[in-house]
Design a protein around this motif. Structure first.
Motif, PDB file in Angstrom:
ATOM      1  N   GLU A  41      42.448 -25.059   0.183  1.00  0.00           N
ATOM      2  CA  GLU A  41      43.551 -25.801   0.668  1.00  0.00           C
ATOM      3  C   GLU A  41      43.531 -27.521   0.216  1.00  0.00           C
ATOM      4  O   GLU A  41      42.128 -27.946   0.080  1.00  0.00           O
ATOM      5  CB  GLU A  41      43.302 -26.367   2.251  1.00  0.00           C
ATOM      6  CG  GLU A  41      44.555 -26.900   3.035  1.00  0.00           C
ATOM      7  CD  GLU A  41      44.655 -26.753   4.484  1.00  0.00           C
ATOM      8  OE1 GLU A  41      45.424 -27.660   4.975  1.00  0.00           O
ATOM      9  OE2 GLU A  41      43.708 -26.416   4.937  1.00  0.00           O
ATOM     10  N   ASN A  48      53.527 -30.045   5.158  1.00  0.00           N
ATOM     11  CA  ASN A  48      53.024 -28.680   4.866  1.00  0.00           C
ATOM     12  C   ASN A  48      51.275 -28.520   4.441  1.00  0.00           C
ATOM     13  O   ASN A  48      51.067 -29.540   4.393  1.00  0.00           O
ATOM     14  CB  ASN A  48      53.676 -28.091   3.589  1.00  0.00           C
ATOM     15  CG  ASN A  48      55.150 -28.323   3.655  1.00  0.00           C
ATOM     16  OD1 ASN A  48      55.995 -27.731   4.789  1.00  0.00           O
ATOM     17  ND2 ASN A  48      55.922 -28.959   2.909  1.00  0.00           N
ATOM     18  N   THR A  50      49.008 -26.917   2.322  1.00  0.00           N
ATOM     19  CA  THR A  50      49.265 -26.506   0.697  1.00  0.00           C
ATOM     20  C   THR A  50      47.947 -26.063   0.020  1.00  0.00           C
ATOM     21  O   THR A  50      46.773 -26.650   0.498  1.00  0.00           O
ATOM     22  CB  THR A  50      49.593 -27.708  -0.309  1.00  0.00           C
ATOM     23  OG1 THR A  50      50.936 -28.266   0.213  1.00  0.00           O
ATOM     24  CG2 THR A  50      49.844 -27.342  -1.719  1.00  0.00           C
ATOM     25  N   ILE A  83      50.471 -21.821  -6.362  1.00  0.00           N
ATOM     26  CA  ILE A  83      50.536 -22.814  -5.104  1.00  0.00           C
ATOM     27  C   ILE A  83      51.235 -22.166  -3.934  1.00  0.00           C
ATOM     28  O   ILE A  83      52.339 -21.583  -4.114  1.00  0.00           O
ATOM     29  CB  ILE A  83      51.265 -24.182  -5.478  1.00  0.00           C
ATOM     30  CG1 ILE A  83      50.556 -25.009  -6.392  1.00  0.00           C
ATOM     31  CG2 ILE A  83      51.283 -25.143  -4.371  1.00  0.00           C
ATOM     32  CD1 ILE A  83      49.032 -25.473  -6.139  1.00  0.00           C
ATOM     33  N   ARG A  85      52.523 -23.197   0.116  1.00  0.00           N
ATOM     34  CA  ARG A  85      52.796 -24.128   0.893  1.00  0.00           C
ATOM     35  C   ARG A  85      53.306 -23.567   2.011  1.00  0.00           C
ATOM     36  O   ARG A  85      54.336 -22.886   1.834  1.00  0.00           O
ATOM     37  CB  ARG A  85      53.887 -25.180   0.234  1.00  0.00           C
ATOM     38  CG  ARG A  85      53.321 -25.718  -0.959  1.00  0.00           C
ATOM     39  CD  ARG A  85      54.409 -26.445  -1.846  1.00  0.00           C
ATOM     40  NE  ARG A  85      54.866 -27.703  -1.034  1.00  0.00           N
ATOM     41  CZ  ARG A  85      56.075 -28.105  -0.964  1.00  0.00           C
ATOM     42  NH1 ARG A  85      56.989 -27.394  -1.616  1.00  0.00           N
ATOM     43  NH2 ARG A  85      56.625 -29.065  -0.129  1.00  0.00           N
ATOM     44  N   TYR A 135      57.140 -20.273   4.480  1.00  0.00           N
ATOM     45  CA  TYR A 135      56.251 -20.282   3.311  1.00  0.00           C
ATOM     46  C   TYR A 135      56.797 -20.036   2.055  1.00  0.00           C
ATOM     47  O   TYR A 135      57.695 -19.249   2.042  1.00  0.00           O
ATOM     48  CB  TYR A 135      54.937 -19.744   3.727  1.00  0.00           C
ATOM     49  CG  TYR A 135      55.037 -18.116   3.618  1.00  0.00           C
ATOM     50  CD1 TYR A 135      54.822 -17.426   2.404  1.00  0.00           C
ATOM     51  CD2 TYR A 135      55.229 -17.581   4.814  1.00  0.00           C
ATOM     52  CE1 TYR A 135      54.774 -15.987   2.249  1.00  0.00           C
ATOM     53  CE2 TYR A 135      55.073 -15.862   4.747  1.00  0.00           C
ATOM     54  CZ  TYR A 135      55.315 -15.199   3.603  1.00  0.00           C
ATOM     55  OH  TYR A 135      55.125 -13.964   3.407  1.00  0.00           O
ATOM     56  N   ASP A 264      57.202 -31.666  -4.103  1.00  0.00           N
ATOM     57  CA  ASP A 264      57.420 -32.092  -2.883  1.00  0.00           C
ATOM     58  C   ASP A 264      58.673 -32.533  -2.714  1.00  0.00           C
ATOM     59  O   ASP A 264      58.965 -33.779  -2.359  1.00  0.00           O
ATOM     60  CB  ASP A 264      56.512 -32.933  -2.335  1.00  0.00           C
ATOM     61  CG  ASP A 264      55.072 -32.241  -1.896  1.00  0.00           C
ATOM     62  OD1 ASP A 264      55.031 -31.202  -1.817  1.00  0.00           O
ATOM     63  OD2 ASP A 264      54.185 -32.824  -1.087  1.00  0.00           O
TER      64      ASP A 264
END
Length: 350
Positions: A41, A48, A50, A83, A85, A135, A264
């Motif tokens: 993490e 969020n 991530t 990744i 999220r 997600y 983001d």
């Protein structure tokens, strides 16, 4: 599997998923032939959860996620990192940050002019069947986080970074829309309606937290009183909403700090470019390297009505910051926001 979540108190806004849930989300997104080697993490976000997820694709000969042009079965075992999220549980979301991840996905086609800087969307799941939360999986952006990368350069070279940021912000703001408000809605025919609705939602969110929202409601009344000035903005433009140092990556080893990634984008909306977060921050420290932002972006108008609008936007950002400070447990910052808002309201006519 090496799973490294961030430990938080049970009352914290962000709550990690479990190792089993990471595996379940990965299998749904990429298939059962994909194995999770590690999930770590990342702690640089406040909304969020991530994770950097290391995967191994055990190729069965029909991998739909193979690179274009790669012969099927040519690479029987392939390691890669992606990744993940994960949005907060719906019950934890407020009115002003509702379904942020869905808003980001809706924004991606409109951000095409900077697509080369953004992570690729690999998989999306808004069914909430696996973890009860939205997600997405995205490609890993290579580079150095700007807050870390800038520190490696002499301060005199930072102007190049802000000039770069100004150019990217201008490209985003040049994208035109049809109605005002968040990209995924609700949409409004006029800019004043969008501003007033946002302030009303902020006040209601503060009420839910037991915080005094009297000054935010007063700001909403001021915005309505000056709706004619707000409605001089007739053409909706795309706003990133959070385009600043914490959401960009720098090219490693470049002779000067150069942006190579933007991420983001969950706060994207349609509105007045001067209401965007980057415009507020770029103007916060005149006489510093931030002035280079305007060299690429272009100057702002200094007309009375434009200054009035910018005051309203500044106060609106402060109201949103109060909500964020409370979420992060910054009680001193929450208290200070009331004094700051009092000063801004004193500058606003009416």
């Amino acid at each position: 599997m090496d799973f490294q979540p961030i430990e938080r108190p049970s009352e914290a806004f962000q709550q990690s998923v479990t190792a089993e849930q990471v595996v379940a989300m990965t299998r749904r997104a990429f298939g059962t032939h994909v194995q999770v080697r590690a999930a770590v993490e990342l702690g640089n976000g406040t909304y969020n959860n991530t994770y950097s997820v290391d995967l191994t694709d055990v190729n069965t000969g029909e991998d739909p996620h193979e690179s274009p042009g790669e012969p099927s079965g040519a690479n029987p075992r392939r390691d890669r990192s992606v990744i993940l999220r994960v949005a907060p549980e719906p019950a934890r979301q407020s009115r002003t940050d509702h379904a942020f991840l869905r808003n980001e996905v809706a924004s991606i086609p409109h951000l095409a002019p900077i697509a080369a800087l953004m992570p690729r969307l690999l998989a999306t799941d808004f069914s909430q069947q696996v973890v009860g939360r939205d997600y997405v999986f995205q490609s890993l952006l290579h580079g150095v986080p700007a807050p870390e990368g800038l520190a490696a350069y002499p301060r005199a070279s930072w102007a190049a970074f802000y000039r770069n940021l100004g150019a990217i912000t201008r490209v985003v703001h040049d994208v035109r829309g049809e109605r005002f408000g968040p990209v995924s809605g609700p949409a409004f025919d006029t800019w004043s309606e969008a501003v007033a609705a946002h302030l009303d939602d902020l006040a209601a969110d503060l009420d839910d937290l037991g915080l005094d929202a009297t000054d935010v409601r007063r700001l909403a009344q001021v915005a309505v009183a000056h709706r004619t000035v707000l409605d001089r903005i007739r053409e909706p433009r795309l706003l990133h909403g959070d385009l600043w140092t914490v959401n960009v990556m720098l090219t490693p080893g470049a002779p000067e700090p150069t942006v190579c990634g933007v991420f983001d984008c969950h706060r994207c909306s349609w509105g007045d470019p001067e209401a965007d977060w980057s415009i507020l921050l770029a103007g916060r420290r005149p006489g510093t390297e931030r002035d280079a932002f305007w060299e690429a972006y272009g100057p702002l108008t200094n007309a009375d009505e434009a200054r009035l609008r910018r005051l309203i936007y500044r106060a609106s950002h402060l109201a949103a910051a109060r909500l964020e400070r409370h979420r992060l447990g910054n009680h001193v910052g929450v208290a200070e926001s009331y004094d700051e808002m009092r000063e801004l309201l004193a500058l606003l006519p009416g």
